[in-house]
Design a protein around this motif. Structure first.
Motif, PDB file in Angstrom:
ATOM      1  N   VAL A 374       0.879  -1.209  -0.024  1.00  0.00           N
ATOM      2  CA  VAL A 374       0.003  -0.213  -0.067  1.00  0.00           C
ATOM      3  C   VAL A 374       0.852   1.357  -0.107  1.00  0.00           C
ATOM      4  CG1 VAL A 374      -1.796   1.246   1.254  1.00  0.00           C
ATOM      5  CG2 VAL A 374      -1.620  -1.261   1.468  1.00  0.00           C
ATOM      6  N   GLY A 375       0.819   2.086  -1.025  1.00  0.00           N
ATOM      7  CA  GLY A 375       1.872   3.242  -1.134  1.00  0.00           C
ATOM      8  C   GLY A 375       1.668   3.944   0.100  1.00  0.00           C
ATOM      9  N   ALA A 376       2.846   4.870   0.218  1.00  0.00           N
ATOM     10  CA  ALA A 376       2.933   5.634   1.257  1.00  0.00           C
ATOM     11  C   ALA A 376       1.799   6.970   1.167  1.00  0.00           C
ATOM     12  CB  ALA A 376       4.432   6.406   1.351  1.00  0.00           C
ATOM     13  N   THR A 382       6.152   1.809   6.232  1.00  0.00           N
ATOM     14  CA  THR A 382       7.427   1.198   5.713  1.00  0.00           C
ATOM     15  C   THR A 382       7.555   0.012   6.872  1.00  0.00           C
ATOM     16  OG1 THR A 382       8.233   3.279   4.866  1.00  0.00           O
ATOM     17  CG2 THR A 382       9.972   1.609   5.371  1.00  0.00           C
ATOM     18  N   SER A 383       6.944  -1.038   6.396  1.00  0.00           N
ATOM     19  CA  SER A 383       7.295  -2.155   7.455  1.00  0.00           C
ATOM     20  C   SER A 383       7.390  -3.550   6.784  1.00  0.00           C
ATOM     21  CB  SER A 383       6.120  -2.106   8.329  1.00  0.00           C
ATOM     22  OG  SER A 383       4.576  -2.458   7.634  1.00  0.00           O
ATOM     23  N   LEU A 384       7.871  -4.528   7.275  1.00  0.00           N
ATOM     24  CA  LEU A 384       7.730  -5.876   6.677  1.00  0.00           C
ATOM     25  C   LEU A 384       6.447  -6.439   6.194  1.00  0.00           C
ATOM     26  CD1 LEU A 384      10.391  -7.713   9.136  1.00  0.00           C
ATOM     27  CD2 LEU A 384      10.714  -6.676   6.812  1.00  0.00           C
ATOM     28  N   GLN A 385       5.472  -6.032   7.086  1.00  0.00           N
ATOM     29  CA  GLN A 385       3.927  -6.447   6.704  1.00  0.00           C
ATOM     30  C   GLN A 385       3.478  -5.867   5.455  1.00  0.00           C
ATOM     31  OE1 GLN A 385       4.952  -5.314   9.772  1.00  0.00           O
ATOM     32  NE2 GLN A 385       5.191  -7.408  10.740  1.00  0.00           N
ATOM     33  N   ASN A 386       4.156  -4.398   5.187  1.00  0.00           N
ATOM     34  CA  ASN A 386       3.572  -3.925   4.040  1.00  0.00           C
ATOM     35  C   ASN A 386       4.823  -3.752   2.970  1.00  0.00           C
ATOM     36  OD1 ASN A 386       1.544  -2.003   2.513  1.00  0.00           O
ATOM     37  ND2 ASN A 386       2.973  -0.429   3.220  1.00  0.00           N
ATOM     38  N   GLY A 387       5.601  -4.778   3.040  1.00  0.00           N
ATOM     39  CA  GLY A 387       6.516  -4.645   1.922  1.00  0.00           C
ATOM     40  C   GLY A 387       6.667  -5.826   1.134  1.00  0.00           C
ATOM     41  N   GLN A 406      -3.056  -4.759  -1.782  1.00  0.00           N
ATOM     42  CA  GLN A 406      -3.379  -4.759  -0.436  1.00  0.00           C
ATOM     43  C   GLN A 406      -2.833  -6.039   0.084  1.00  0.00           C
ATOM     44  OE1 GLN A 406      -7.351  -4.313   0.602  1.00  0.00           O
ATOM     45  NE2 GLN A 406      -8.210  -5.760  -0.984  1.00  0.00           N
ATOM     46  N   PRO A 407      -2.135  -6.091   1.367  1.00  0.00           N
ATOM     47  CA  PRO A 407      -1.823  -7.256   2.050  1.00  0.00           C
ATOM     48  C   PRO A 407      -3.019  -8.068   2.610  1.00  0.00           C
ATOM     49  CG  PRO A 407      -1.255  -5.567   3.455  1.00  0.00           C
ATOM     50  CD  PRO A 407      -1.864  -4.818   2.113  1.00  0.00           C
ATOM     51  N   LEU A 408      -2.834  -9.522   2.488  1.00  0.00           N
ATOM     52  CA  LEU A 408      -4.096 -10.318   2.945  1.00  0.00           C
ATOM     53  C   LEU A 408      -3.432 -11.163   3.804  1.00  0.00           C
ATOM     54  CD1 LEU A 408      -6.084 -10.896  -0.321  1.00  0.00           C
ATOM     55  CD2 LEU A 408      -6.606  -9.054   1.044  1.00  0.00           C
ATOM     56  N   ARG A 409      -3.153 -10.870   5.257  1.00  0.00           N
ATOM     57  CA  ARG A 409      -2.470 -11.678   5.996  1.00  0.00           C
ATOM     58  C   ARG A 409      -2.652 -11.490   7.584  1.00  0.00           C
ATOM     59  NH1 ARG A 409       4.169 -12.390   6.420  1.00  0.00           N
ATOM     60  NH2 ARG A 409       4.089 -10.518   7.625  1.00  0.00           N
ATOM     61  N   ALA A 410      -3.138 -12.420   8.279  1.00  0.00           N
ATOM     62  CA  ALA A 410      -3.020 -12.393   9.627  1.00  0.00           C
ATOM     63  C   ALA A 410      -2.046 -12.416  10.276  1.00  0.00           C
ATOM     64  CB  ALA A 410      -4.055 -13.131  10.278  1.00  0.00           C
ATOM     65  N   PRO A 411      -1.446 -11.884  11.231  1.00  0.00           N
ATOM     66  CA  PRO A 411      -0.113 -11.978  12.118  1.00  0.00           C
ATOM     67  C   PRO A 411       0.355 -13.509  12.135  1.00  0.00           C
ATOM     68  CG  PRO A 411      -1.869 -10.550  13.271  1.00  0.00           C
ATOM     69  CD  PRO A 411      -2.423 -11.322  12.314  1.00  0.00           C
ATOM     70  N   GLY A 412       1.475 -13.668  11.605  1.00  0.00           N
ATOM     71  CA  GLY A 412       1.962 -15.039  11.874  1.00  0.00           C
ATOM     72  C   GLY A 412       1.696 -16.028  10.453  1.00  0.00           C
ATOM     73  N   GLU A 413       0.756 -15.500   9.504  1.00  0.00           N
ATOM     74  CA  GLU A 413       0.463 -16.221   8.530  1.00  0.00           C
ATOM     75  C   GLU A 413       1.176 -15.723   7.415  1.00  0.00           C
ATOM     76  OE1 GLU A 413      -1.928 -18.733   8.089  1.00  0.00           O
ATOM     77  OE2 GLU A 413      -2.132 -18.804  10.101  1.00  0.00           O
ATOM     78  N   PRO A 414       1.293 -16.708   6.462  1.00  0.00           N
ATOM     79  CA  PRO A 414       2.016 -16.409   5.147  1.00  0.00           C
ATOM     80  C   PRO A 414       1.526 -15.191   4.328  1.00  0.00           C
ATOM     81  CG  PRO A 414       1.730 -18.703   5.155  1.00  0.00           C
ATOM     82  CD  PRO A 414       0.786 -17.996   6.363  1.00  0.00           C
ATOM     83  N   LEU A 415       2.372 -14.264   3.815  1.00  0.00           N
ATOM     84  CA  LEU A 415       1.940 -12.921   3.257  1.00  0.00           C
ATOM     85  C   LEU A 415       1.131 -13.513   2.053  1.00  0.00           C
ATOM     86  CD1 LEU A 415       1.880 -10.127   2.821  1.00  0.00           C
ATOM     87  CD2 LEU A 415       4.258 -10.160   1.576  1.00  0.00           C
ATOM     88  N   GLN A 416       0.047 -12.743   1.677  1.00  0.00           N
ATOM     89  CA  GLN A 416      -0.690 -12.749   0.368  1.00  0.00           C
ATOM     90  C   GLN A 416      -0.977 -11.312   0.002  1.00  0.00           C
ATOM     91  OE1 GLN A 416      -3.402 -15.570  -0.706  1.00  0.00           O
ATOM     92  NE2 GLN A 416      -3.498 -16.515   1.458  1.00  0.00           N
ATOM     93  N   VAL A 417      -0.614 -11.004  -1.405  1.00  0.00           N
ATOM     94  CA  VAL A 417      -0.812  -9.633  -1.760  1.00  0.00           C
ATOM     95  C   VAL A 417      -1.976  -9.789  -2.770  1.00  0.00           C
ATOM     96  CG1 VAL A 417      -0.002  -7.649  -3.086  1.00  0.00           C
ATOM     97  CG2 VAL A 417       1.342  -8.980  -1.251  1.00  0.00           C
ATOM     98  N   GLU A 418      -2.997  -8.964  -2.766  1.00  0.00           N
ATOM     99  CA  GLU A 418      -4.131  -8.784  -3.594  1.00  0.00           C
ATOM    100  C   GLU A 418      -3.717  -7.617  -4.597  1.00  0.00           C
ATOM    101  OE1 GLU A 418      -8.768  -9.435  -3.544  1.00  0.00           O
ATOM    102  OE2 GLU A 418      -7.984  -7.540  -2.753  1.00  0.00           O
ATOM    103  N   THR A 419      -3.703  -8.042  -5.966  1.00  0.00           N
ATOM    104  CA  THR A 419      -3.743  -6.887  -6.852  1.00  0.00           C
ATOM    105  C   THR A 419      -4.769  -6.545  -7.425  1.00  0.00           C
ATOM    106  OG1 THR A 419      -1.417  -7.350  -7.501  1.00  0.00           O
ATOM    107  CG2 THR A 419      -2.457  -6.118  -9.053  1.00  0.00           C
ATOM    108  N   ILE A 420      -5.440  -5.428  -7.559  1.00  0.00           N
ATOM    109  CA  ILE A 420      -6.575  -4.942  -8.242  1.00  0.00           C
ATOM    110  C   ILE A 420      -6.226  -4.025  -9.530  1.00  0.00           C
ATOM    111  CG2 ILE A 420      -8.800  -3.905  -7.853  1.00  0.00           C
ATOM    112  CD1 ILE A 420      -8.507  -4.457  -4.726  1.00  0.00           C
TER     113      ILE A 420
END
Length: 440
Positions: A374-376, A382-387, A406-420
């Motif tokens: 998600v752009g600044a 600027t975080s690992l969860q948003n990188g 947008q990131p689709l991840r709960a804490p501790g879960e593998p990162l998924q990113v949705e592109t629209i």
């Protein structure tokens, strides 16, 4: 017009469903009682593939025109219209952005300048691959000459019967040279400017080092290596001609000492990153990942990963270990860092999390940029969860109007990113499993 497209989509989906749910024999195979009928089916499906590619080309051209019209109506400068269109085509076709650009360029050339080639794609006389080659070979011609080539080679379907790909390319190149010799010279000069060296992985932890250069220089370099290798063989060197040429190339390029061993190549000082689980380091069997700047990642068998690490330590080469931390669910969540500046360490972590490959779906390019999902400007941190790690082309493409991630991840879960995309289509990408995990 929207209803026409919707109807076509439904008909194609119905045909696909029929093909998937057709009459099947044992183990899901088509019955083998009619060999001639099976050949007819293979032919019909091949013609259907070509017709589908022609329809995709026409759809891509219309889509490009529609997106450009929308951009013009919105006041977008002419130089920015069409940005991201090829990426949308690539996502729809599950291809890389580079391939999407090539496919869109082919579609526009076929529609505007090579209608007979497009017809041959429709009727199955040409495959998409061969049509792409014709577009590429004629790219240096002016429009009127390209139209003549198209008519000469593809106006009559009978002219393509029995013609192989190599023969077709010879005919195309001959016509290009006859229609516009100056264009061929210009293309040759441009090709010389484009000389370069690339590296890509090969099976069994090997790699291809490729030099693209004028043929005279390429032949000269090869002849020099072969002559030196033959001289060494004549002097009693036990290595094969190929081994000698490869080792001579390495020593001449890097200046490292030649060990003269037939079993292993000379050692070189280079920075490599080997990512492996602690179980693998202790003797387990899970594969490891090997990455290097600007090079696609390579999978290493556990024994080879341990061997490389052991050789580095035994030879006194500077080597260090860094810990990667996983959540209980198997997601890569943190790493230790040798550097004091967190942004650099975070960028390396993002690259490692994606095994060095761009996070955009279907893109295989090496990571070049550490990017905000998600752009600044939209409040993204600027975080690992948003990188994520992206190649340069994908990072620039997502800046076009209408793109959102947008990131689709709960804490501790593998990162998924949705592109629209601007059309509202959604594509999900999932971070790959780290070494030692079969799935994330």
């Amino acid at each position: 017009m929207a209803a026409v497209v919707t109807t076509l989509v439904q008909e194609v989906q119905a045909l696909r469903a029929r093909l998937l749910a057709g009459e099947r024999g044992q183990a899901g195979r088509l019955p083998a009682a009619d060999p001639a009928g099976l050949i007819d089916l293979i032919t019909a499906l091949e013609e259907l593939k070509s017709a589908s590619c022609a329809a995709q080309a026409e759809a891509a051209t219309s889509f490009d025109a529609a997106r450009r019209s929308q951009a013009a109506a919105a006041g977008v400068p002419a130089s920015r219209r069409g940005v991201g269109v090829a990426n949308e085509v690539a996502l729809a076709r599950r291809e890389s952005p580079h391939r999407g650009q090539a496919l869109l360029g082919m579609a526009k050339a076929l529609s505007a300048e090579m209608p007979h080639t497009l017809d041959r794609l429709r009727d199955g006389s040409l495959s998409e691959f061969r049509a792409m080659l014709l577009v590429r070979e004629s790219a240096c011609l002016e429009v009127e000459h390209r139209i003549l080539l198209d008519k000469e080679l593809c106006a009559d379907p009978a002219c393509l019967i029995g013609v192989g790909t190599r023969e077709l390319m010879v005919l195309a190149r001959r016509l290009v040279a006859e229609l516009d010799p100056a264009a061929v010279v210009r293309r040759a000069r441009k090709a010389e400017v484009d000389r370069t060296v690339t590296v890509r992985p090969a099976p069994d932890t090997m790699g291809y080092l490729t030099g693209l250069m004028p043929v005279a220089q390429a032949v000269s370099a090869y002849a020099s290596l072969r002559k030196a290798a033959e001289a060494a063989r004549a002097a009693g060197d036990p290595r094969s001609l190929g081994q000698l040429m490869a080792d001579l190339l390495l020593t001449r390029l890097t200046g490292v000492a030649d060990t003269g061993s037939a079993d292993s190549a000379p050692a070189v000082p280079v920075a490599l990153t080997i990512t492996l689980s602690d179980e693998t380091l202790a003797g387990g069997h899970a594969a490891a990942d090997l990455t290097a700047p600007g090079v696609a990642p390579e999978v290493l068998p556990a024994e080879i990963a341990r061997l490389l690490a052991g050789r580095a330590l035994e030879s006194g080469v500077a080597a260090w270990f860094r810990r990667l931390y996983l959540s209980p669910q198997g997601a890569l969540v943190a790493m230790t860092s040798r550097q004091r500046t967190f942004p650099n360490g975070m960028a390396e972590f993002l690259c490692q999390r994606g095994i060095g490959i761009c996070a955009t779906p279907y893109c295989d390019a090496p990571v070049r940029h550490a990017d905000h999902i998600v752009g600044a400007e939209y409040g993204g941190q600027t975080s690992l969860q948003n990188g994520q790690g992206l190649c340069a082309a994908c990072n620039y493409a997502k800046q076009a109007a209408g793109w959102f991630q947008q990131p689709l991840r709960a804490p501790g879960e593998p990162l998924q990113v949705e592109t629209i995309t601007p059309t509202g289509h959604r594509y999900n990408a999932r971070a790959p499993a780290p070494p030692g995990r079969i799935s994330a």
